[in-house]
Design a protein around this motif. Structure first.
Motif, PDB file in Angstrom:
ATOM      1  N   GLU A 160      85.572 -33.787  17.708  1.00 18.42           N
ATOM      2  CA  GLU A 160      86.015 -34.300  16.575  1.00 18.42           C
ATOM      3  C   GLU A 160      86.975 -33.410  15.986  1.00 18.42           C
ATOM      4  O   GLU A 160      87.480 -33.190  14.773  1.00 18.42           O
ATOM      5  CB  GLU A 160      84.907 -34.830  15.537  1.00 18.42           C
ATOM      6  N   ASP A 161      87.566 -32.501  16.801  1.00 13.72           N
ATOM      7  CA  ASP A 161      88.742 -31.406  16.413  1.00 13.72           C
ATOM      8  C   ASP A 161      90.074 -32.065  16.823  1.00 13.72           C
ATOM      9  O   ASP A 161      91.010 -31.385  17.403  1.00 13.72           O
ATOM     10  CB  ASP A 161      88.326 -30.067  17.244  1.00 13.72           C
ATOM     11  N   CYS A 162      90.373 -33.439  16.300  1.00 16.01           N
ATOM     12  CA  CYS A 162      91.699 -33.753  16.776  1.00 16.01           C
ATOM     13  C   CYS A 162      92.001 -34.681  15.735  1.00 16.01           C
ATOM     14  O   CYS A 162      92.096 -36.183  15.673  1.00 16.01           O
ATOM     15  CB  CYS A 162      91.534 -34.704  18.076  1.00 16.01           C
ATOM     16  N   PRO A 163      92.475 -34.487  14.588  1.00 13.20           N
ATOM     17  CA  PRO A 163      92.857 -35.080  13.231  1.00 13.20           C
ATOM     18  C   PRO A 163      94.210 -36.052  13.649  1.00 13.20           C
ATOM     19  O   PRO A 163      95.049 -35.594  14.392  1.00 13.20           O
ATOM     20  CB  PRO A 163      93.326 -34.093  12.264  1.00 13.20           C
ATOM     21  N   GLY A 164      93.906 -37.193  13.127  1.00 14.99           N
ATOM     22  CA  GLY A 164      94.902 -38.055  13.443  1.00 14.99           C
ATOM     23  C   GLY A 164      95.165 -38.432  14.764  1.00 14.99           C
ATOM     24  O   GLY A 164      96.342 -38.958  15.192  1.00 14.99           O
ATOM     25  N   VAL A 165      94.146 -38.447  15.562  1.00 14.53           N
ATOM     26  CA  VAL A 165      94.302 -38.786  16.865  1.00 14.53           C
ATOM     27  C   VAL A 165      94.990 -40.284  17.227  1.00 14.53           C
ATOM     28  O   VAL A 165      94.815 -40.983  16.583  1.00 14.53           O
ATOM     29  CB  VAL A 165      92.645 -39.153  17.523  1.00 14.53           C
ATOM     30  N   HIS A 166      95.944 -39.939  18.353  1.00 12.33           N
ATOM     31  CA  HIS A 166      96.861 -41.077  18.605  1.00 12.33           C
ATOM     32  C   HIS A 166      97.378 -41.091  19.919  1.00 12.33           C
ATOM     33  O   HIS A 166      97.874 -39.892  20.277  1.00 12.33           O
ATOM     34  CB  HIS A 166      97.985 -41.343  17.787  1.00 12.33           C
ATOM     35  N   GLY A 167      97.225 -42.114  20.615  1.00 11.73           N
ATOM     36  CA  GLY A 167      98.094 -42.266  22.025  1.00 11.73           C
ATOM     37  C   GLY A 167      97.153 -41.489  23.258  1.00 11.73           C
ATOM     38  O   GLY A 167      96.219 -40.588  22.630  1.00 11.73           O
ATOM     39  N   GLU A 168      97.443 -41.824  24.349  1.00 14.62           N
ATOM     40  CA  GLU A 168      96.737 -41.197  25.493  1.00 14.62           C
ATOM     41  C   GLU A 168      97.610 -41.056  26.718  1.00 14.62           C
ATOM     42  O   GLU A 168      98.538 -42.043  26.734  1.00 14.62           O
ATOM     43  CB  GLU A 168      95.371 -41.802  25.972  1.00 14.62           C
ATOM     44  N   GLY A 171      96.345 -37.516  21.692  1.00 17.45           N
ATOM     45  CA  GLY A 171      97.373 -36.635  20.770  1.00 17.45           C
ATOM     46  C   GLY A 171      96.525 -36.159  19.567  1.00 17.45           C
ATOM     47  O   GLY A 171      95.878 -37.187  18.915  1.00 17.45           O
ATOM     48  N   CYS A 172      96.835 -35.308  18.832  1.00 24.33           N
ATOM     49  CA  CYS A 172      96.506 -34.911  17.538  1.00 24.33           C
ATOM     50  C   CYS A 172      97.621 -34.287  16.724  1.00 24.33           C
ATOM     51  O   CYS A 172      98.802 -34.074  17.098  1.00 24.33           O
ATOM     52  CB  CYS A 172      95.473 -33.627  17.581  1.00 24.33           C
ATOM     53  N   GLU A 173      97.351 -34.219  15.467  1.00 21.17           N
ATOM     54  CA  GLU A 173      98.383 -33.823  14.560  1.00 21.17           C
ATOM     55  C   GLU A 173      98.541 -32.351  14.468  1.00 21.17           C
ATOM     56  O   GLU A 173      99.465 -31.631  14.034  1.00 21.17           O
ATOM     57  CB  GLU A 173      97.963 -34.074  13.206  1.00 21.17           C
ATOM     58  N   ASP A 174      97.547 -31.482  15.312  1.00 15.13           N
ATOM     59  CA  ASP A 174      97.798 -30.211  15.594  1.00 15.13           C
ATOM     60  C   ASP A 174      97.611 -29.567  16.795  1.00 15.13           C
ATOM     61  O   ASP A 174      97.060 -28.531  17.192  1.00 15.13           O
ATOM     62  CB  ASP A 174      96.622 -29.527  14.619  1.00 15.13           C
ATOM     63  N   GLY A 175      97.906 -30.623  17.848  1.00 16.36           N
ATOM     64  CA  GLY A 175      97.855 -30.214  19.264  1.00 16.36           C
ATOM     65  C   GLY A 175      97.526 -31.453  20.084  1.00 16.36           C
ATOM     66  O   GLY A 175      97.860 -32.777  19.791  1.00 16.36           O
ATOM     67  N   ILE A 176      96.715 -31.357  21.078  1.00 11.10           N
ATOM     68  CA  ILE A 176      96.210 -32.160  22.035  1.00 11.10           C
ATOM     69  C   ILE A 176      95.036 -32.202  22.558  1.00 11.10           C
ATOM     70  O   ILE A 176      94.536 -30.869  22.704  1.00 11.10           O
ATOM     71  CB  ILE A 176      97.272 -32.463  23.307  1.00 11.10           C
ATOM     72  N   LEU A 177      94.126 -33.073  22.843  1.00 10.38           N
ATOM     73  CA  LEU A 177      92.789 -32.843  23.264  1.00 10.38           C
ATOM     74  C   LEU A 177      92.739 -33.393  24.562  1.00 10.38           C
ATOM     75  O   LEU A 177      93.169 -34.580  24.856  1.00 10.38           O
ATOM     76  CB  LEU A 177      91.748 -33.705  22.383  1.00 10.38           C
ATOM     77  N   ILE A 178      92.196 -32.413  25.546  1.00  9.14           N
ATOM     78  CA  ILE A 178      92.031 -32.648  27.017  1.00  9.14           C
ATOM     79  C   ILE A 178      90.783 -33.090  27.324  1.00  9.14           C
ATOM     80  O   ILE A 178      89.738 -32.192  27.002  1.00  9.14           O
ATOM     81  CB  ILE A 178      92.698 -31.801  27.678  1.00  9.14           C
ATOM     82  N   TYR A 179      90.372 -34.304  27.968  1.00  7.82           N
ATOM     83  CA  TYR A 179      89.164 -34.172  28.566  1.00  7.82           C
ATOM     84  C   TYR A 179      89.263 -34.326  30.025  1.00  7.82           C
ATOM     85  O   TYR A 179      90.074 -35.226  30.683  1.00  7.82           O
ATOM     86  CB  TYR A 179      88.417 -35.640  28.037  1.00  7.82           C
ATOM     87  N   GLN A 180      88.420 -33.531  30.791  1.00  6.38           N
ATOM     88  CA  GLN A 180      88.671 -33.414  32.305  1.00  6.38           C
ATOM     89  C   GLN A 180      87.238 -32.823  32.611  1.00  6.38           C
ATOM     90  O   GLN A 180      86.728 -32.075  32.366  1.00  6.38           O
ATOM     91  CB  GLN A 180      89.763 -32.461  32.580  1.00  6.38           C
ATOM     92  N   ASP A 181      86.575 -33.495  34.006  1.00  2.00           N
ATOM     93  CA  ASP A 181      85.466 -33.118  34.489  1.00  2.00           C
ATOM     94  C   ASP A 181      84.104 -32.895  33.362  1.00  2.00           C
ATOM     95  O   ASP A 181      83.545 -31.640  33.696  1.00  2.00           O
ATOM     96  CB  ASP A 181      85.644 -31.741  35.156  1.00  2.00           C
ATOM     97  N   GLY A 182      84.178 -33.560  32.538  1.00  3.42           N
ATOM     98  CA  GLY A 182      83.089 -33.643  31.664  1.00  3.42           C
ATOM     99  C   GLY A 182      83.250 -32.772  30.311  1.00  3.42           C
ATOM    100  O   GLY A 182      82.217 -32.662  29.773  1.00  3.42           O
ATOM    101  N   THR A 183      84.441 -32.205  30.339  1.00  3.20           N
ATOM    102  CA  THR A 183      84.705 -31.319  29.222  1.00  3.20           C
ATOM    103  C   THR A 183      85.733 -31.553  28.360  1.00  3.20           C
ATOM    104  O   THR A 183      86.953 -31.746  28.876  1.00  3.20           O
ATOM    105  CB  THR A 183      84.829 -29.781  29.613  1.00  3.20           C
ATOM    106  N   PHE A 184      85.690 -31.502  27.066  1.00  4.62           N
ATOM    107  CA  PHE A 184      86.799 -31.294  26.018  1.00  4.62           C
ATOM    108  C   PHE A 184      87.454 -30.332  25.909  1.00  4.62           C
ATOM    109  O   PHE A 184      86.714 -29.097  25.829  1.00  4.62           O
ATOM    110  CB  PHE A 184      86.374 -32.091  24.669  1.00  4.62           C
ATOM    111  N   THR A 185      88.691 -30.070  26.063  1.00  4.92           N
ATOM    112  CA  THR A 185      89.399 -28.590  25.505  1.00  4.92           C
ATOM    113  C   THR A 185      90.678 -28.945  24.875  1.00  4.92           C
ATOM    114  O   THR A 185      91.409 -29.804  24.874  1.00  4.92           O
ATOM    115  CB  THR A 185      90.076 -28.061  26.848  1.00  4.92           C
ATOM    116  N   LYS A 186      90.686 -28.263  23.620  1.00  6.65           N
ATOM    117  CA  LYS A 186      91.930 -28.500  22.580  1.00  6.65           C
ATOM    118  C   LYS A 186      92.823 -27.397  22.929  1.00  6.65           C
ATOM    119  O   LYS A 186      92.514 -26.372  23.075  1.00  6.65           O
ATOM    120  CB  LYS A 186      91.077 -28.130  21.201  1.00  6.65           C
ATOM    121  N   ILE A 187      94.136 -28.072  23.034  1.00  4.62           N
ATOM    122  CA  ILE A 187      95.391 -27.126  23.094  1.00  4.62           C
ATOM    123  C   ILE A 187      96.019 -27.427  21.635  1.00  4.62           C
ATOM    124  O   ILE A 187      96.548 -28.335  21.600  1.00  4.62           O
ATOM    125  CB  ILE A 187      96.089 -27.601  24.422  1.00  4.62           C
ATOM    126  N   ASP A 188      95.952 -26.044  21.042  1.00  7.05           N
ATOM    127  CA  ASP A 188      96.611 -26.213  19.825  1.00  7.05           C
ATOM    128  C   ASP A 188      98.307 -26.118  19.830  1.00  7.05           C
ATOM    129  O   ASP A 188      98.931 -25.588  20.665  1.00  7.05           O
ATOM    130  CB  ASP A 188      96.367 -24.953  18.792  1.00  7.05           C
TER     131      ASP A 188
END
Length: 400
Positions: free
Chosen positions: A205-213, A224-241
């Motif tokens: 839940e570290d993706c404010p204003g989540v939109h699009g994929e 997409g987020c209002e402060d970066g992008i959230l990536i999900y791959q191989d079972g793990t979420f990673t936030k890129i600011d």
């Protein structure tokens, strides 16, 4: 991709359309007050067979065109503001109306009886041989095999309903796991992952204003987020600011040929309409974000990917900017249409880019024109003038 309210609406404020029924789809929150039960066809020209059909919307209907010649084959009357997305097979296109998602058989040039009813039909996502529909007004997700549409009956498939209705999006992965956004009508916060039985297995839940994929090579999925992008791959979420405190990536385009996602990039949360000149390139392997200044603005209908994963952006300078995703270098600019400016009302027509294989299709509403461009040579294949200005542009996609 596959595909939002401009300005403040991108930060969560709904566009006020007092007499309209709001519906949403890839790119934004939409509205219509139309009676879409008609679907009447009219013969702009006698109906003829079409190859790899395109579908363009206009105020009050749909045009079906031949994908090679751009010849107008059929006009379908469909009042209201309608949106179109590829259904995922060689014949069909999804049409978002005020009553829900309707299925258009573009090859047969007729609306079918298949409909996914629900207020505010939103994003349409195609991935791993599945098509996923997200209905914002109910939070319902429908997953189906698009090849089953050829039966003429509504495909059986997976369903899931979000905890609360919101402007969201979902994508099913090759292993059957489902990535779906989290939020309410007032606030969107991130994404969760469900297994085949709709049991939650991951959440972020570290993706404010989540939109699009969008999905990149090796099934890296970005939202997409209002402060970066959230990536999900191989079972793990990673936030890129983002490099800015407010650096919104609301629309993305991915390619199986590249680990790099293409996104828009906005930095003014209070703008009525921000006309950015920079795009974002998100390396899902290195978990890094790069900004590229195009020297021209663009709109949410400007992003696409080429056959080898090239990042493509249709600028308001009238050219397609071809970017090497690994380096961020603008390799070339392909002139297509005249200079244009994004309108304040996101529902108003503006040049739109749709790419299929090595061909880029670009609309030019100001001239009621549609152009086909060979991305390999940069040369125009053909152009056509239509009876009315078009707004959204899509087509069938199987085999590309």
């Amino acid at each position: 991709m596959n595909k939002s309210i401009r300005g403040r609406a991108l930060t969560g404020t709904a566009l006020a359309l007092a007499t309209a029924t709001v519906l949403t789809a890839c790119g934004g929150e939409t509205s219509s007050s139309a009676d879409t039960k008609s679907g009447k066809t009219t013969d702009a020209t006698p109906a003829v067979a079409v190859k790899e059909p395109l579908v363009a919307t206009f105020d009050g209907g749909l045009y079906i065109l031949d994908g090679e010649s751009l010849k107008l084959a059929k006009t379908i009357d469909l009042p209201g503001f309608n949106r179109v997305n590829p259904a995922g097979d060689k014949d069909h296109v999804m049409v978002s109306t005020d009553s829900g998602f309707r299925v258009l058989n573009a090859t047969d040039q007729a609306l079918t009886d298949i409909e996914y009813k629900g207020a505010k039909p939103g994003h349409v996502v195609r991935h791993a041989a599945k098509t996923v529909l997200f209905t914002d007004g109910t939070g319902e997700v429908n997953v189906f095999d698009p090849t089953a549409l050829s039966s003429g009956k509504k495909p059986s498939g997976r369903t899931y309903t979000s905890a609360e209705a919101h402007h969201g999006v979902a994508i099913e992965l090759a292993d059957g796991n489902l990535v779906s956004t989290l939020g309410t009508e007032e606030k969107r916060t991130g994404a969760l992952v469900l297994d085949r039985n709709n049991k939650e297995i991951a959440r972020n839940e570290d993706c404010p204003g989540v939109h699009g994929e969008a999905a990149a090579k090796n099934e890296a999925v970005g939202v997409g987020c209002e402060d970066g992008i959230l990536i999900y791959q191989d079972g793990t979420f990673t936030k890129i600011d983002s490099p800015d405190d407010y650096g919104r990536i609301g629309n993305q385009a991915g390619s199986d040929a590249s680990p790099v996602l293409l996104g828009d990039y906005k930095t003014d949360p209070d703008a009525e309409l921000e006309r950015p000149t920079r795009v974002s390139l998100i390396d899902t392997e290195k978990k890094k974000l790069r900004l590229v200044d195009l020297g021209t603005s663009y709109s949410f209908r400007s992003l696409a990917r080429g056959p080898r994963g090239e990042a493509l952006v249709l600028g308001t300078d009238g050219a397609i900017h071809v970017i090497t995703p690994d380096t961020g270098k603008i390799e070339k600019k392909i002139p297509v249409v005249g200079e244009w400016q994004e309108p304040l009302d996101w529902q108003q027509a503006r040049p739109t880019l749709f790419v299929r294989g090595h061909v880029a299709y670009v609309s030019e509403p100001g001239k009621k024109a549609l152009h086909a461009i060979d991305l390999e040579t940069g040369k125009k294949i053909t152009s056509v003038t239509l009876p009315k200005s078009t707004n959204e542009l899509s087509g069938v996609v199987a085999g590309h």
